[in-house]
Design an enzyme around this catalytic site. Structure first.
Site, mmCIF file in Angstrom:
data_model
loop_
_atom_site.group_PDB
_atom_site.id
_atom_site.type_symbol
_atom_site.label_atom_id
_atom_site.label_comp_id
_atom_site.label_asym_id
_atom_site.label_seq_id
_atom_site.Cartn_x
_atom_site.Cartn_y
_atom_site.Cartn_z
ATOM 1 N N SER A 144 40.454 40.140 47.558
ATOM 2 C CA SER A 144 40.796 41.425 46.973
ATOM 3 C C SER A 144 41.239 42.408 48.050
ATOM 4 O O SER A 144 42.224 42.182 48.727
ATOM 5 C CB SER A 144 39.614 41.950 46.153
ATOM 6 O OG SER A 144 39.961 43.116 45.452
ATOM 7 N N ASP A 303 46.412 46.621 45.413
ATOM 8 C CA ASP A 303 45.726 45.878 46.472
ATOM 9 C C ASP A 303 46.292 44.462 46.563
ATOM 10 O O ASP A 303 47.164 44.080 45.772
ATOM 11 C CB ASP A 303 44.218 45.901 46.242
ATOM 12 C CG ASP A 303 43.770 45.089 45.040
ATOM 13 O OD1 ASP A 303 44.606 44.815 44.161
ATOM 14 O OD2 ASP A 303 42.575 44.751 44.955
ATOM 15 N N ASP A 305 45.568 41.409 45.693
ATOM 16 C CA ASP A 305 45.653 40.521 44.533
ATOM 17 C C ASP A 305 46.061 41.269 43.265
ATOM 18 O O ASP A 305 46.005 40.719 42.167
ATOM 19 C CB ASP A 305 44.359 39.739 44.321
ATOM 20 C CG ASP A 305 43.183 40.609 43.909
ATOM 21 O OD1 ASP A 305 43.089 41.748 44.403
ATOM 22 O OD2 ASP A 305 42.348 40.147 43.115
ATOM 23 N N ASP A 307 44.927 43.724 41.365
ATOM 24 C CA ASP A 307 44.079 44.087 40.232
ATOM 25 C C ASP A 307 43.603 45.534 40.322
ATOM 26 O O ASP A 307 43.066 46.065 39.349
ATOM 27 C CB ASP A 307 42.910 43.117 40.055
ATOM 28 C CG ASP A 307 41.941 43.091 41.234
ATOM 29 O OD1 ASP A 307 42.202 43.766 42.248
ATOM 30 O OD2 ASP A 307 40.924 42.381 41.139
#
Length: 574
Positions: A144, A303, A305, A307
């Site tokens: 993340s 960010d 990834d 999400d």
């Protein structure tokens, strides 16, 4: 076996490759480093793995990743789900592609078919894809928003959400039961492909994902009228958001989208930021510079990834860009979605807004305004995804929106995790809608404050690394649990919720009741005048987190009260 014995085993056992053994030989004289790498096994928590990349039992590497995967494979077979397959995605971090491929091949060696994205994809698209493919589970290799030296491994179940109780504990049990690296099954990719076990997900899934997102648009006419005048600056922070975010905005008609060129391409070193987190103002330096040069209306960052979404919006009075917290952007989207649905006669009678216990209480006011229920869950978006499943199973509610303070939200039910791609879409749609009324997003945020009250929230994270840090975090929670404060700053404590013991205690009467939520190592303090504080250890990093919120009659008053509460809260553990 102690950490030194584990280290020596990894240095000598031929099951570990030459590169791993060479890396460990290079630290032979550094006892503290050896201890940190081997004093424990990297914990497979309720969401999966996360740690620093490197050789050792307490590191992210091919061996710890495939150990977790072997445990997952054993669990899937016990559930009779091996014929359904597992979907796998990965982000731009170092080793993400390698870890995801080895996870797939471990599953293949266990007779379980895998569907792996050919290149990096956002985490929410994995949640979408595993349901489209009717898989039993999903894996995303990502850390993340953690610093570059980290990577991680998240597990999803067939409903599209990250694993929750009791399944999380059951999978953890299977992972912990894998104690011998030699027992991990392996297969070469060529053999797996020949047997039809290793399959690739291509662009057709992107098309299906995009179509689902575009179905969620509420005001296409406002977009059509304003798309050519709304100026948007966007940065994917070297992550997975670049292509899907640009695509959805382009297909909706937004023409004035500029991507920060220095941060456009995927790069696991994240060379332009020390911390690829849209919660960090430093991550916006290049984007804000571009926005000022081009007079942009809003500035967006996802960010690695994709999400989480960070937002800045222009204040037309001062000409400056104002940072939105995760609460602010989530509440703005919630107000937009519910108000427009109401105007269009599209609010269901059993609508629900889902939020976490550490998210802004303004959500309760918004929900009340539009006649929908608020469902409160533990910290972690997996619990919001779990509620969607419950709603579908029971018919009790219709999911309308879910958000958490840590810059994550979800419009729609195409995914069961926070989705920054759909958040960008919804926020830009809202920006077009309000711009047609002569309002910036900051203008609209001020209107929301005037309507519901001036709520302000903050988070303080204290990093405590290593063995000593873990022990200190444990002591902090234990001390606060056994000696609950009666006063925090200017606020009297009215009640304490101990989610680990599932008890809420009214300090005035001594009366106790259930928290009505799953057990979790969290302490929550209900304070007078609508204020609150919460303490919990991070589930993914060596940190203890202090959350807090206030409500006042003006923005300056709320900011002053929050600063005082923040100081008082942190002083409790110094």
């Amino acid at each position: 076996m102690g950490y030194r014995e584990k280290y020596e085993q990894w240095c000598s056992d031929p099951i570990f490759d030459e590169q791993t053994r060479a890396e460990l030989a290079a630290i032979a004289g550094d006892e503290k480093e050896i201890e940190d790498r081997f004093y424990k096994d990297l914990s497979f928590g309720t969401g999966g793995l996360r740690g620093v990349i490197g050789a050792g039992t307490n590191r992210m590497n091919v061996y710890t990743v495939t150990k977790a995967t072997q445990g997952l494979a054993n669990y899937i077979k016990k559930q009779g789900g091996q014929d359904k397959g597992v979907a796998i995605a990965f982000d731009s971090r170092h080793m993400s592609a390698e870890f995801s491929e080895q996870a797939a091949l471990c599953l293949n060696a266990n007779g379980i078919r895998t569907y792996r994205f050919e290149t990096l994809r956002p985490t929410p698209e994995l949640s979408f894809a595993l349901r489209e493919l009717h898989c039993i589970a999903g894996i995303v290799v990502t850390a993340s928003h953690n610093p570059p030296e980290y990577n991680g491994y998240k597990v999803y179940w067939e409903d599209g959400a990250q694993i929750t109780a009791p399944r999380d504990k059951e999978i953890i049990g299977e992972v912990n039961a894998v104690t011998d690296f030699a027992s991990i099954k392996k297969m070469e990719r060529a053999e797996a492909e020949e047997k039809g076990l290793f399959r690739v997900i291509g662009e057709e899934m992107d098309d299906r994902y995009m179509e689902e997102l575009k179905k969620l648009v509420l005001s296409p006419d406002a977009i059509r009228r304003m798309a050519d005048s709304l100026k948007i600056v966007y940065t994917p922070l070297h992550g997975t958001g670049n292509l899907p975010v640009r695509r959805v905005l382009r297909e909706l008609g937004f023409t004035k989208v500029q991507v920060v060129p220095e941060q456009e391409l995927p790069d696991g070193a994240f060379p332009t930021v020390s911390y690829p987190n849209p919660e960090d103002p430093k991550a916006f330096a290049l984007a804000l510079s571009l926005a000022r040069r081009t007079d942009a209306d809003l500035v967006l960052a996802t960010d690695p990834d994709a999400d989480r979404l960070g937002v800045y919006a222009k204040d037309r009075k001062s000409g400056e860009y104002v940072a939105f917290t995760g609460n602010m952007s989530g509440l703005l989207i919630a107000e937009y979605e519910l108000s427009v649905r109401k105007a269009q006669g599209r609010l269901p009678e059993n609508g629900a807004l889902v939020k976490t216990i550490v998210s802004s209480d303004m959500a309760d006011g918004i929900a009340k305004e539009y006649g929908v229920d608020v469902i409160e869950v533990l910290t972690g978006f997996k619990y919001i995804g779990e509620q969607i499943k419950f709603f579908e199973e029971t018919g009790s509610h219709t999911y309308l929106f879910g958000y958490e303070e840590s810059y994550g939200c979800l419009v729609g039910t195409h995914a069961r995790d926070k989705d920054a791609v759909v958040a960008v879409m919804a926020l830009c749609e809202a920006a077009a809608y309000y711009k047609e009324q002569g309002l910036t997003l900051w203008d609209q945020m001020l209107r929301i404050y005037e309507k519901y009250g001036f709520y302000k929230e903050d988070l303080v994270s204290v990093t405590m690394k290593g063995v000593d840090g873990a022990e200190r975090i444990s002591r902090i929670l234990a001390d606060m649990r056994e000696n609950p404060p009666k006063q925090i700053g200017e606020y009297r404590v009215l009640a304490v919720r101990d989610y680990d013991r599932d008890v809420r205690t009214d300090l005035a009467t001594g009366e106790t009741s259930s928290t009505r939520l799953p057990r979790s190592n969290v302490l929550y303090y209900e304070l007078e005048r609508g204020a609150w504080c919460c303490v919990r250890p991070s589930g993914t990093e060596p940190k203890v987190k202090f959350y807090m919120g206030v409500r006042k009659e003006s923005l300056p008053a709320a900011e002053a009260a929050l600063a005082g509460l923040k100081k008082a809260m942190t002083e409790l553990v110094e």
